[in-house]
Scaffold this motif. Structure first.
Motif, PDB file in Angstrom:
ATOM      1  N   LEU A   1      -5.605 -38.158 -54.887  1.00 24.13           N
ATOM      2  CA  LEU A   1      -4.680 -37.633 -53.879  1.00 24.13           C
ATOM      3  C   LEU A   1      -5.446 -36.855 -52.820  1.00 24.13           C
ATOM      4  O   LEU A   1      -6.488 -36.263 -53.104  1.00 24.13           O
ATOM      5  CB  LEU A   1      -3.640 -36.738 -54.540  1.00 24.13           C
ATOM      6  CG  LEU A   1      -2.740 -37.418 -55.594  1.00 24.13           C
ATOM      7  CD1 LEU A   1      -1.796 -36.402 -56.214  1.00 24.13           C
ATOM      8  CD2 LEU A   1      -1.968 -38.568 -54.968  1.00 24.13           C
ATOM      9  N   PRO A   2      -4.950 -36.844 -51.589  1.00 22.24           N
ATOM     10  CA  PRO A   2      -5.660 -36.131 -50.519  1.00 22.24           C
ATOM     11  C   PRO A   2      -5.490 -34.616 -50.643  1.00 22.24           C
ATOM     12  O   PRO A   2      -4.626 -34.126 -51.366  1.00 22.24           O
ATOM     13  CB  PRO A   2      -4.969 -36.656 -49.254  1.00 22.24           C
ATOM     14  CG  PRO A   2      -3.583 -36.978 -49.703  1.00 22.24           C
ATOM     15  CD  PRO A   2      -3.727 -37.501 -51.108  1.00 22.24           C
ATOM     16  N   VAL A   3      -6.335 -33.906 -49.931  1.00 17.95           N
ATOM     17  CA  VAL A   3      -6.215 -32.448 -49.871  1.00 17.95           C
ATOM     18  C   VAL A   3      -4.924 -32.113 -49.135  1.00 17.95           C
ATOM     19  O   VAL A   3      -4.631 -32.676 -48.079  1.00 17.95           O
ATOM     20  CB  VAL A   3      -7.430 -31.830 -49.149  1.00 17.95           C
ATOM     21  CG1 VAL A   3      -7.243 -30.331 -48.982  1.00 17.95           C
ATOM     22  CG2 VAL A   3      -8.708 -32.142 -49.905  1.00 17.95           C
ATOM     23  N   MET A   4      -4.148 -31.185 -49.713  1.00 21.31           N
ATOM     24  CA  MET A   4      -2.857 -30.824 -49.123  1.00 21.31           C
ATOM     25  C   MET A   4      -2.803 -29.320 -48.893  1.00 21.31           C
ATOM     26  O   MET A   4      -3.398 -28.542 -49.660  1.00 21.31           O
ATOM     27  CB  MET A   4      -1.702 -31.246 -50.055  1.00 21.31           C
ATOM     28  CG  MET A   4      -1.570 -32.732 -50.248  1.00 21.31           C
ATOM     29  SD  MET A   4      -0.282 -33.144 -51.475  1.00 21.31           S
ATOM     30  CE  MET A   4       1.185 -32.488 -50.686  1.00 21.31           C
ATOM     31  N   PRO A   5      -2.072 -28.869 -47.860  1.00 18.81           N
ATOM     32  CA  PRO A   5      -1.892 -27.426 -47.665  1.00 18.81           C
ATOM     33  C   PRO A   5      -0.901 -26.877 -48.687  1.00 18.81           C
ATOM     34  O   PRO A   5      -0.140 -27.621 -49.295  1.00 18.81           O
ATOM     35  CB  PRO A   5      -1.328 -27.339 -46.243  1.00 18.81           C
ATOM     36  CG  PRO A   5      -0.621 -28.635 -46.056  1.00 18.81           C
ATOM     37  CD  PRO A   5      -1.414 -29.658 -46.825  1.00 18.81           C
ATOM     38  N   ASP A   6      -0.914 -25.564 -48.849  1.00 19.17           N
ATOM     39  CA  ASP A   6       0.033 -24.931 -49.765  1.00 19.17           C
ATOM     40  C   ASP A   6       1.455 -25.210 -49.285  1.00 19.17           C
ATOM     41  O   ASP A   6       1.755 -25.106 -48.093  1.00 19.17           O
ATOM     42  CB  ASP A   6      -0.229 -23.423 -49.799  1.00 19.17           C
ATOM     43  CG  ASP A   6       0.595 -22.736 -50.878  1.00 19.17           C
ATOM     44  OD1 ASP A   6       0.930 -23.395 -51.887  1.00 19.17           O
ATOM     45  OD2 ASP A   6       0.910 -21.539 -50.706  1.00 19.17           O
ATOM     46  N   ASN A   7       2.305 -25.630 -50.216  1.00 15.74           N
ATOM     47  CA  ASN A   7       3.698 -26.008 -49.944  1.00 15.74           C
ATOM     48  C   ASN A   7       3.816 -27.272 -49.099  1.00 15.74           C
ATOM     49  O   ASN A   7       4.895 -27.575 -48.580  1.00 15.74           O
ATOM     50  CB  ASN A   7       4.478 -24.864 -49.268  1.00 15.74           C
ATOM     51  CG  ASN A   7       4.622 -23.666 -50.180  1.00 15.74           C
ATOM     52  OD1 ASN A   7       4.850 -23.818 -51.379  1.00 15.74           O
ATOM     53  ND2 ASN A   7       4.444 -22.475 -49.626  1.00 15.74           N
ATOM     54  N   GLY A   8       2.746 -28.020 -48.956  1.00 16.07           N
ATOM     55  CA  GLY A   8       2.795 -29.281 -48.234  1.00 16.07           C
ATOM     56  C   GLY A   8       3.510 -30.344 -49.051  1.00 16.07           C
ATOM     57  O   GLY A   8       3.587 -30.268 -50.278  1.00 16.07           O
ATOM     58  N   SER A   9       4.058 -31.331 -48.375  1.00 17.00           N
ATOM     59  CA  SER A   9       4.781 -32.402 -49.067  1.00 17.00           C
ATOM     60  C   SER A   9       4.140 -33.750 -48.737  1.00 17.00           C
ATOM     61  O   SER A   9       3.492 -33.906 -47.696  1.00 17.00           O
ATOM     62  CB  SER A   9       6.258 -32.404 -48.674  1.00 17.00           C
ATOM     63  OG  SER A   9       6.391 -32.506 -47.274  1.00 17.00           O
ATOM     64  N   MET A  10       4.345 -34.702 -49.632  1.00 19.61           N
ATOM     65  CA  MET A  10       3.715 -36.005 -49.467  1.00 19.61           C
ATOM     66  C   MET A  10       4.564 -37.084 -50.125  1.00 19.61           C
ATOM     67  O   MET A  10       5.181 -36.882 -51.168  1.00 19.61           O
ATOM     68  CB  MET A  10       2.320 -35.994 -50.113  1.00 19.61           C
ATOM     69  CG  MET A  10       1.577 -37.306 -49.994  1.00 19.61           C
ATOM     70  SD  MET A  10      -0.145 -37.168 -50.537  1.00 19.61           S
ATOM     71  CE  MET A  10       0.067 -36.635 -52.229  1.00 19.61           C
ATOM     72  N   ILE A  11       4.603 -38.258 -49.454  1.00 22.39           N
ATOM     73  CA  ILE A  11       5.241 -39.448 -50.014  1.00 22.39           C
ATOM     74  C   ILE A  11       4.126 -40.326 -50.584  1.00 22.39           C
ATOM     75  O   ILE A  11       3.157 -40.628 -49.897  1.00 22.39           O
ATOM     76  CB  ILE A  11       6.007 -40.230 -48.933  1.00 22.39           C
ATOM     77  CG1 ILE A  11       7.078 -39.348 -48.296  1.00 22.39           C
ATOM     78  CG2 ILE A  11       6.615 -41.501 -49.503  1.00 22.39           C
ATOM     79  CD1 ILE A  11       7.607 -39.898 -46.982  1.00 22.39           C
ATOM     80  N   LEU A  12       4.282 -40.706 -51.815  1.00 19.84           N
ATOM     81  CA  LEU A  12       3.290 -41.535 -52.495  1.00 19.84           C
ATOM     82  C   LEU A  12       3.949 -42.874 -52.848  1.00 19.84           C
ATOM     83  O   LEU A  12       4.968 -42.900 -53.544  1.00 19.84           O
ATOM     84  CB  LEU A  12       2.814 -40.824 -53.767  1.00 19.84           C
ATOM     85  CG  LEU A  12       1.728 -41.489 -54.587  1.00 19.84           C
ATOM     86  CD1 LEU A  12       0.426 -41.557 -53.825  1.00 19.84           C
ATOM     87  CD2 LEU A  12       1.530 -40.718 -55.888  1.00 19.84           C
ATOM     88  N   VAL A  13       3.405 -43.968 -52.345  1.00 23.40           N
ATOM     89  CA  VAL A  13       3.928 -45.311 -52.630  1.00 23.40           C
ATOM     90  C   VAL A  13       2.858 -46.101 -53.364  1.00 23.40           C
ATOM     91  O   VAL A  13       1.729 -46.223 -52.879  1.00 23.40           O
ATOM     92  CB  VAL A  13       4.340 -46.051 -51.339  1.00 23.40           C
ATOM     93  CG1 VAL A  13       4.816 -47.461 -51.661  1.00 23.40           C
ATOM     94  CG2 VAL A  13       5.423 -45.275 -50.601  1.00 23.40           C
ATOM     95  N   GLU A  14       3.233 -46.631 -54.519  1.00 28.37           N
ATOM     96  CA  GLU A  14       2.308 -47.459 -55.300  1.00 28.37           C
ATOM     97  C   GLU A  14       2.941 -48.831 -55.512  1.00 28.37           C
ATOM     98  O   GLU A  14       4.135 -48.932 -55.801  1.00 28.37           O
ATOM     99  CB  GLU A  14       2.028 -46.809 -56.650  1.00 28.37           C
ATOM    100  CG  GLU A  14       1.316 -45.466 -56.536  1.00 28.37           C
ATOM    101  CD  GLU A  14       1.400 -44.687 -57.833  1.00 28.37           C
ATOM    102  OE1 GLU A  14       0.483 -44.831 -58.670  1.00 28.37           O
ATOM    103  OE2 GLU A  14       2.388 -43.951 -58.002  1.00 28.37           O
ATOM    104  N   THR A  15       2.137 -49.854 -55.347  1.00 26.90           N
ATOM    105  CA  THR A  15       2.617 -51.219 -55.584  1.00 26.90           C
ATOM    106  C   THR A  15       1.664 -51.921 -56.537  1.00 26.90           C
ATOM    107  O   THR A  15       0.472 -51.609 -56.589  1.00 26.90           O
ATOM    108  CB  THR A  15       2.720 -52.019 -54.276  1.00 26.90           C
ATOM    109  OG1 THR A  15       1.418 -52.128 -53.683  1.00 26.90           O
ATOM    110  CG2 THR A  15       3.680 -51.370 -53.312  1.00 26.90           C
ATOM    111  N   ASN A  16       2.215 -52.869 -57.275  1.00 20.74           N
ATOM    112  CA  ASN A  16       1.414 -53.610 -58.248  1.00 20.74           C
ATOM    113  C   ASN A  16       1.970 -55.015 -58.400  1.00 20.74           C
ATOM    114  O   ASN A  16       3.185 -55.209 -58.431  1.00 20.74           O
ATOM    115  CB  ASN A  16       1.438 -52.890 -59.606  1.00 20.74           C
ATOM    116  CG  ASN A  16       0.900 -53.739 -60.728  1.00 20.74           C
ATOM    117  OD1 ASN A  16       1.618 -54.555 -61.302  1.00 20.74           O
ATOM    118  ND2 ASN A  16      -0.354 -53.572 -61.043  1.00 20.74           N
TER     119      ASN A  16
END
Length: 198
Positions: free
Chosen positions: A141-156
């Motif tokens: 996962l990338p470096v994130m700021p405190d309280n930062g949000s992120m969408i993670l999409v995985e496909t297989n």
């Protein structure tokens, strides 16, 4: 006029030399020797091209789903996730089933932890992420700021070769992991009960 003994002795050698120098029929023999190799190389080249093409389509599909979600301003529900999964399946259009996992998480900088707010799975290749399980991919996962949000999409999905040649071209898994930040609101709310309670 009858042949002499010397001519009789040289006859097999002369016949052999004449046979070796003949060129009629050579093209047919060469074609029979080279055609199997030619067809094999054509099928092998297409198979390798097709595998790279499929890999590129998979990653583009994952990016498309992540981009659409990142622009969402309304709540996400089961129908929305199903539509994203249908979009992915139509983009990938593969010979094997496709699986998708969409996760929305935040980062707690004080404790250096990722908190999973919701995680949705479509297909059979994944389980929902939980706070305890997400640490398994922390290094990816990338470096994130405190309280930062992120969408993670995985496909297989599994790549299945279109041709089975002399050797077995093994099926292999194509896994993609794409992450992006919400573009409209920092909080994307999910109202699908199957995605909550992680």
């Amino acid at each position: 006029m009858p042949r002499t003994n010397k001519e009789n002795r040289n006859l097999p050698k002369a016949l052999l030399n004449r046979f070796l120098k003949r060129e009629d029929g050579a093209l047919s023999v060469e074609a029979m020797l080279i055609l199997p190799l030619l067809f094999w190389s054509m099928f092998a080249s297409y198979t390798y091209y097709d595998s790279y093409r499929q890999s590129a389509i998979n990653i583009k599909g994952a990016y498309a789903v992540a981009d659409v979600l990142s622009r969402e301003a309304e709540d996400v529900n089961a129908a929305y996730i199903n539509t994203m999964y249908d979009l992915l399946e139509n983009m990938v259009d593969t010979r094997a089933p496709v699986s998708m996992r969409v996760t929305y998480l935040t980062y707690d900088g004080d404790n250096d932890l990722h908190d999973v707010l919701w995680s949705c799975v479509r297909g059979t290749g994944y389980q929902k992420w939980t706070d305890a399980e997400i640490v398994k991919i922390k290094q990816r996962l990338p470096v994130m700021p405190d309280n930062g949000s992120m969408i993670l999409v995985e496909t297989n999905n599994t790549y299945k070769a279109p041709f089975q040649m002399a050797f077995k071209f093994a099926d292999f898994e194509m896994d993609n992991l794409v992450f992006t930040h919400p573009r409209v609101f920092d909080q994307i709310v999910n109202t699908d009960p199957a995605c909550l309670g992680v």
